[in-house]
Each structure stands twice: as C-alpha cells, then as structure tokens.
Design a protein around this motif. Structure first.
Motif, PDB file in Angstrom:
ATOM      1  N   UNK A 186      -6.591  -6.637  -2.305  1.00  0.00           N
ATOM      2  CA  UNK A 186      -5.169  -6.521  -1.973  1.00  0.00           C
ATOM      3  C   UNK A 186      -4.953  -5.734  -0.691  1.00  0.00           C
ATOM      4  N   UNK A 187      -4.073  -6.266   0.151  1.00  0.00           N
ATOM      5  CA  UNK A 187      -3.605  -5.567   1.344  1.00  0.00           C
ATOM      6  C   UNK A 187      -2.243  -4.970   1.000  1.00  0.00           C
ATOM      7  N   UNK A 188      -2.150  -3.652   1.067  1.00  0.00           N
ATOM      8  CA  UNK A 188      -0.944  -2.946   0.631  1.00  0.00           C
ATOM      9  C   UNK A 188      -0.272  -2.249   1.803  1.00  0.00           C
ATOM     10  N   UNK A 189       1.033  -2.118   1.711  1.00  0.00           N
ATOM     11  CA  UNK A 189       1.775  -1.386   2.722  1.00  0.00           C
ATOM     12  C   UNK A 189       3.137  -1.988   2.957  1.00  0.00           C
ATOM     13  N   UNK A 190       3.805  -1.491   3.978  1.00  0.00           N
ATOM     14  CA  UNK A 190       5.101  -2.023   4.372  1.00  0.00           C
ATOM     15  C   UNK A 190       4.873  -3.266   5.229  1.00  0.00           C
ATOM     16  N   UNK A 191       5.895  -3.695   5.953  1.00  0.00           N
ATOM     17  CA  UNK A 191       5.781  -4.930   6.731  1.00  0.00           C
ATOM     18  C   UNK A 191       4.749  -4.837   7.852  1.00  0.00           C
ATOM     19  N   UNK A 192       4.325  -3.625   8.239  1.00  0.00           N
ATOM     20  CA  UNK A 192       3.284  -3.539   9.271  1.00  0.00           C
ATOM     21  C   UNK A 192       1.946  -4.068   8.770  1.00  0.00           C
ATOM     22  N   UNK A 193       1.807  -4.239   7.456  1.00  0.00           N
ATOM     23  CA  UNK A 193       0.557  -4.762   6.901  1.00  0.00           C
ATOM     24  C   UNK A 193       0.534  -6.290   6.843  1.00  0.00           C
ATOM     25  N   UNK A 197      -2.374   0.117   4.555  1.00  0.00           N
ATOM     26  CA  UNK A 197      -1.977   0.282   5.952  1.00  0.00           C
ATOM     27  C   UNK A 197      -0.763   1.204   6.017  1.00  0.00           C
ATOM     28  N   UNK A 198      -0.907   2.313   6.756  1.00  0.00           N
ATOM     29  CA  UNK A 198       0.159   3.310   6.849  1.00  0.00           C
ATOM     30  C   UNK A 198       0.494   3.607   8.307  1.00  0.00           C
ATOM     31  N   UNK A 199       1.605   4.291   8.483  1.00  0.00           N
ATOM     32  CA  UNK A 199       2.093   4.750   9.772  1.00  0.00           C
ATOM     33  C   UNK A 199       2.793   6.066   9.488  1.00  0.00           C
ATOM     34  N   UNK A 238       0.730  -7.538  16.188  1.00  0.00           N
ATOM     35  CA  UNK A 238       0.271  -8.874  15.836  1.00  0.00           C
ATOM     36  C   UNK A 238      -1.123  -8.836  15.203  1.00  0.00           C
ATOM     37  N   UNK A 239      -1.549 -10.005  14.729  1.00  0.00           N
ATOM     38  CA  UNK A 239      -2.855 -10.115  14.088  1.00  0.00           C
ATOM     39  C   UNK A 239      -3.985  -9.765  15.045  1.00  0.00           C
ATOM     40  N   UNK A 240      -3.764  -9.925  16.345  1.00  0.00           N
ATOM     41  CA  UNK A 240      -4.802  -9.587  17.323  1.00  0.00           C
ATOM     42  C   UNK A 240      -5.181  -8.117  17.229  1.00  0.00           C
ATOM     43  N   UNK A 241      -4.185  -7.230  17.164  1.00  0.00           N
ATOM     44  CA  UNK A 241      -4.465  -5.795  17.049  1.00  0.00           C
ATOM     45  C   UNK A 241      -4.916  -5.440  15.637  1.00  0.00           C
ATOM     46  N   UNK A 242      -4.328  -6.074  14.630  1.00  0.00           N
ATOM     47  CA  UNK A 242      -4.757  -5.829  13.250  1.00  0.00           C
ATOM     48  C   UNK A 242      -6.237  -6.168  13.082  1.00  0.00           C
ATOM     49  N   UNK A 292     -11.067 -12.493  -3.472  1.00  0.00           N
ATOM     50  CA  UNK A 292      -9.846 -13.291  -3.594  1.00  0.00           C
ATOM     51  C   UNK A 292      -8.643 -12.420  -3.182  1.00  0.00           C
ATOM     52  N   UNK A 293      -8.258 -12.500  -1.893  1.00  0.00           N
ATOM     53  CA  UNK A 293      -7.252 -11.571  -1.361  1.00  0.00           C
ATOM     54  C   UNK A 293      -5.817 -12.012  -1.601  1.00  0.00           C
ATOM     55  N   UNK A 294      -4.932 -11.014  -1.621  1.00  0.00           N
ATOM     56  CA  UNK A 294      -3.498 -11.237  -1.781  1.00  0.00           C
ATOM     57  C   UNK A 294      -2.765 -10.105  -1.075  1.00  0.00           C
ATOM     58  N   UNK A 295      -1.733 -10.450  -0.316  1.00  0.00           N
ATOM     59  CA  UNK A 295      -0.885  -9.431   0.306  1.00  0.00           C
ATOM     60  C   UNK A 295       0.100  -8.903  -0.734  1.00  0.00           C
ATOM     61  N   UNK A 296       0.020  -7.621  -1.047  1.00  0.00           N
ATOM     62  CA  UNK A 296       0.991  -7.037  -1.987  1.00  0.00           C
ATOM     63  C   UNK A 296       1.844  -6.018  -1.218  1.00  0.00           C
ATOM     64  N   UNK A 297       2.612  -6.538  -0.261  1.00  0.00           N
ATOM     65  CA  UNK A 297       3.450  -5.684   0.575  1.00  0.00           C
ATOM     66  C   UNK A 297       4.903  -5.714   0.101  1.00  0.00           C
ATOM     67  N   UNK A 298       5.636  -4.663   0.443  1.00  0.00           N
ATOM     68  CA  UNK A 298       7.078  -4.608   0.242  1.00  0.00           C
ATOM     69  C   UNK A 298       7.691  -4.039   1.514  1.00  0.00           C
ATOM     70  N   UNK A 299       8.951  -4.336   1.763  1.00  0.00           N
ATOM     71  CA  UNK A 299       9.605  -3.876   2.990  1.00  0.00           C
ATOM     72  C   UNK A 299       9.833  -2.370   2.952  1.00  0.00           C
ATOM     73  N   UNK A 300       9.513  -1.712   4.092  1.00  0.00           N
ATOM     74  CA  UNK A 300       9.733  -0.269   4.207  1.00  0.00           C
ATOM     75  C   UNK A 300       9.214   0.476   2.978  1.00  0.00           C
ATOM     76  N   UNK A 301       7.949   0.270   2.680  1.00  0.00           N
ATOM     77  CA  UNK A 301       7.366   0.772   1.436  1.00  0.00           C
ATOM     78  C   UNK A 301       7.096   2.279   1.485  1.00  0.00           C
TER      79      UNK A 301
END
Length: 338
Positions: free
Chosen positions: A59-66, A117-119, A311-315, A83-92
């Motif tokens: 799982x990839x977790x975090x806000x929309x930056x993830x 992924x944090x900021x 973008x995905x390039x920097x990620x 088996x990956x899944x994005x488990x993000x929420x807005x402004x988490x």
C-alpha cells in the motif's frame, strides 16, 4: 414544524437519488462526470470491492502528494508477486494515517509492503476535518455514531447554496461551470485505474511534454531557488508522536517492509532537528528525510503539476533513492520461502 421542513424535502431527496459525492453507492469510475469527490471514500469503497479478488498486500499511503508514485514503478523495488494499491485520502492528517494503518491491519490480505509519503505541511493538518473532500471515510472509523455523522455532514454540504447554485445547472446541462466562488468540479482531468486506485492526468502530462510554456502559463508555479527553512516550533506534538509510534508498532508487528519518506517541496520547508530526531527514533532506518535533496529537480518546473503536487518523474527518483541498497535477491528468497 412539519411545514418548515417541506423546502428541504426535495434537495434531501435529490441527495439520495443523485448521490452527488458518490458516497452512497459504488461506481465503475468515480471521476467520469468531473464532480469533486471525497478521495477517501473512493479509496475505501474501491478497496472493499476489489480486495476479495486481488488480495492486496502492498500500500502507498498519504495525502494527494502520494498519488503519482506509480504502482508499476514501485513494484520494481519489491519482491515478486506484490499486489499494490493506493490507499490515499485528500489532505490526510496523521490521525487519519493512523486510522488507515489500523484499518488495513484488520482488513488487508497482509501488510507486506508500505510506502508512507509525507511533507512537513501534513503535520499541521488538523485531525477530524469535516470539509466534504477531507472528512474521513466511514469505513476506517470504528465509532458507532460516525457513519450517521458523516452523512449528516455530506447532506449539509450538499444543501449549501454555494454548492447547489452550480450543481443544479450542471444536473440539467452537464456543463461544468461554477456560478460562485465555490468550485464543485475536480480541477484535474483524472484518468483513474480501479484495480490500483491510481490516478493519472495524461492530458496534462502530454501538455507538459510537448508545450510546457503553454501549460505553465495556464498553471503558474514557483520554482525559483529559495533558502531552506524549518519551523521554530515543533510540528510533532504529543498526539502526533503517539499516532506515529502506533503506526510503527503495527508495521513492525506485521513484519512489514516499509518506508516513511519526507519528500522535498517547493516551499523548501524542512523538519527542524527535534522533529527529525523523533521520526528517526520511531522509524529508524525505515525513515528517509529527503527535504534537502533533489536540488536540480526542484528547480525544474516540469517535475510539477502545481506548487504542491510533483509528477511521477520526481516520485520515481525519490523511490530510487530510498530503496537504493535494498537487497532484492534476499527479499525474493524470503518471499519464496514464506
């Protein structure tokens, strides 16, 4: 009293019939009509619908930056069969991150890999926000009263005249036009992958690749070099520290291969020494503070969609750095012997 409620009958009925925020039913594509949605609900609803078939374990977790940490790219750094899944929420906020990890421990097939992924701005977000796009999805909350509260808040947002004044004309014409200062439409042209809950903005990527001057004239961002800055006051208070320690306990208890990354940002904001020390104490070698890294990338505006989302390039560069030195062969042996 009954007479006073009559004017509310039609819009409330419209809420249940039209489900404008897509929180009452499941959908093949939550972004197709362009209306803003609560990404947490999209995430949790999609996970519960697809997990029985796909048995997600990463799982990839975090806000929309993830969102733009591409699952296929991430899999290159994981053991075969992940088996990956994005488990993000807005402004988490951190409290929601904790609830998400607790939910996944209860409901996921396993917690084999996690990327958080944090900021620095995440640590400032207040828990239990109730804005339509930010409020926690009811699936990750355990309080008996929360689902009723959630839908009460959603109906309240729908009945706001600033929402209805744009929604009702759209309902008739399907023309996405805001008639007041409240934009009810998703600003990004999102293409959504249901299996991974991954978002792409292919049309924006194409514009940046072929006509960056035109794109950034319409979406200006600031990439000029700035000095790094950190908060004089600690961002990690006692509640956040407790949430972080709980997350670490859960991930370690499940034998999870996990990474917690503080990514660089155009504000050049970094954690102060005290906050950084707390994070290192909690997560050890799994913690990567990259706030002062990627100098060249941070001055190249084509790595960003806006002042927050890269973008995905920097990620991809970030993933390459934090997983550098990972013993993939040893991970493969562990996976095959599991």
């Amino acid at each position: 009293m009954v007479i006073a409620t009559i004017p509310l009958t039609v819009p409330v009925a419209l809420y249940f019939i039209c489900d404008p925020f897509k929180v009452l039913r499941t959908y093949d594509d939550y972004f197709a009509d362009g209306l803003s949605v609560n990404k947490g609900v999209v995430t949790a609803s999609t996970f519960e619908a697809e997990n029985p078939a796909h048995h997600y374990d990463s799982f990839i977790l975090g806000s929309s930056i993830s969102c733009y940490y591409e699952a296929d790219n991430w899999k290159k750094f994981l053991e075969p069969g992940a088996r990956p899944f994005h488990f993000d929420t807005s402004n988490q906020p951190i409290r929601t991150l904790r609830r998400t990890v607790e939910y996944l421990e209860r409901n996921a097939y396993s917690l084999r890999n996690i990327l958080i992924v944090l900021d620095p701005f995440i640590f400032r977000l207040q828990p239990d926000k109730t804005d339509m796009v930010f409020i926690d999805p009811p699936q990750i909350r355990k309080e008996w009263w929360y689902k009723t509260f959630f839908h009460y808040k959603m109906i309240s947002h729908f009945l706001n005249v600033k929402y209805l004044v744009s929604y009702l004309p759209w309902l008739y014409s399907k023309e996405k036009r805001s008639y007041c200062d409240t934009n009810i439409f998703e600003p990004q042209p999102i293409t959504w992958d249901r299996i991974t809950n991954e978002e792409h903005v292919y049309s924006w990527d194409d514009s940046i690749s072929h006509c960056p001057e035109i794109f950034y004239a319409r979406h200006p961002i600031g990439c000029e070099p700035k000095p790094y800055n950190s908060s004089k006051e600690n961002l990690i208070n006692k509640d956040i520290e407790e949430d972080m320690r709980t997350i670490a306990v859960i991930l370690n208890r499940n034998g999870c291969n996990y990474k917690v990354v503080i990514s660089p940002n155009l504000r050049r904001e970094v954690l102060n020494e005290c906050d950084d020390r707390i994070m290192r104490n909690i997560f050890g070698h799994n913690y990567h503070n990259l706030g002062r890294d990627f100098h060249a990338a941070m001055t190249d505006h084509t790595n960003f969609y806006d002042n927050t989302h890269y973008r995905a390039s920097l990620a991809g560069q970030i993933m390459q750095k934090i997983y550098a030195g990972t013993d993939i062969e040893n991970m493969n042996r562990l996976f095959l012997n599991d």
